[in-house]
Design an enzyme around this catalytic site. Structure first.
Site, PDB file in Angstrom:
ATOM      1  N   LYS A 121     -13.846 -16.126   2.461  1.00  0.00           N
ATOM      2  CA  LYS A 121     -13.653 -16.677   3.743  1.00  0.00           C
ATOM      3  C   LYS A 121     -12.932 -17.628   4.322  1.00  0.00           C
ATOM      4  O   LYS A 121     -11.976 -17.520   4.584  1.00  0.00           O
ATOM      5  CB  LYS A 121     -15.415 -16.994   3.904  1.00  0.00           C
ATOM      6  N   ASP A 139     -18.804 -15.688   8.312  1.00  0.00           N
ATOM      7  CA  ASP A 139     -19.745 -17.723   7.769  1.00  0.00           C
ATOM      8  C   ASP A 139     -20.658 -17.016   8.362  1.00  0.00           C
ATOM      9  O   ASP A 139     -21.370 -16.143   8.400  1.00  0.00           O
ATOM     10  CB  ASP A 139     -18.686 -19.074   8.197  1.00  0.00           C
TER      11      ASP A 139
END
Length: 220
Positions: A121, A139
């Site tokens: 991420k 996220d």
């Protein structure tokens, strides 16, 4: 509504209403963005933005941070979630960048992911913001919003990432990351989604299901 139509409606809405979406983290360089994103894990951007000015004043570049010890960095990040582990990750990240990448933040996701404290991420965020790479960082906000609207049934962040990248054009993916984050942060909130002020209810699968369940014509 088909999946293709749902994606088209979402892209059309955000393209018209959020054409210049960007990160709410404050940064002036790839180094600063990487540090800020690492600190933002399970922490608000607002808190990170309050913390980074003093940190960057003391450690203005990757080489300065690479010479620091975690206990020296800790006082600057003590108000951030998990400060001990993040201070350690920051120092080890900086040392690896200094030693393995000549002090330059790598521009490739796989290389970024070799850095301590940098997962997929975080690497995707940096690549999309700094180098406009056609990737979408997933996220908690992106994961939640994608599931609620019906853009993905993925059970993991990587599965959701694959679904989003399969249906969103490459040139829009860096923007789409911010679209979904900001929508999740301010409208489609985790505990109290503001459906009354959401412009996507016409294509939201979760809203349609709730509306159907609450209808007087719904099966008892």
């Amino acid at each position: 509504m088909t999946l293709k139509e749902r994606y088209a409606a979402v892209v059309e809405h955000f393209s018209a209403n959020m054409p210049d979406a960007k990160s709410e983290l404050n940064f002036d360089s790839p180094y600063q963005l990487l540090v800020a994103v690492m600190l933002s894990a399970q922490c608000t951007d607002r808190r990170v933005n309050l913390t980074t000015p003093a940190l960057f004043a003391r450690y203005p570049d990757i080489r300065a941070l690479s010479l620091a010890e975690p206990d020296e960095v800790l006082p600057f990040v003590k108000s951030i979630s998990y400060p001990n582990s993040k201070a350690d990750h920051l120092c080890r990240m900086a040392r690896k960048v200094a030693s393995d990448f000549n002090g330059e933040i790598p521009s490739e996701r796989d290389k970024l992911m070799t850095l301590p404290g940098v997962g997929r991420k975080t690497a995707n965020v940096v690549c999309s913001i700094i180098w406009n790479a056609p990737v979408i960082a997933v996220d908690t906000h992106v994961f939640r919003v994608s599931g609620r609207i019906g853009l993905s049934r993925g059970k993991t962040p990587e599965a959701v990432e694959r679904d989003l990248e399969r249906h969103i054009p490459e040139e829009l993916r860096p923007l789409a990351h911010h679209w979904l984050i900001l929508h999740g942060r301010y409208v489609c909130r985790a505990l109290n989604p503001d459906c009354a002020h959401c412009a996507l209810t016409n294509c939201c699968l979760s809203f349609a299901r709730r509306s159907s369940a609450s209808s007087p014509l719904a099966p008892k």
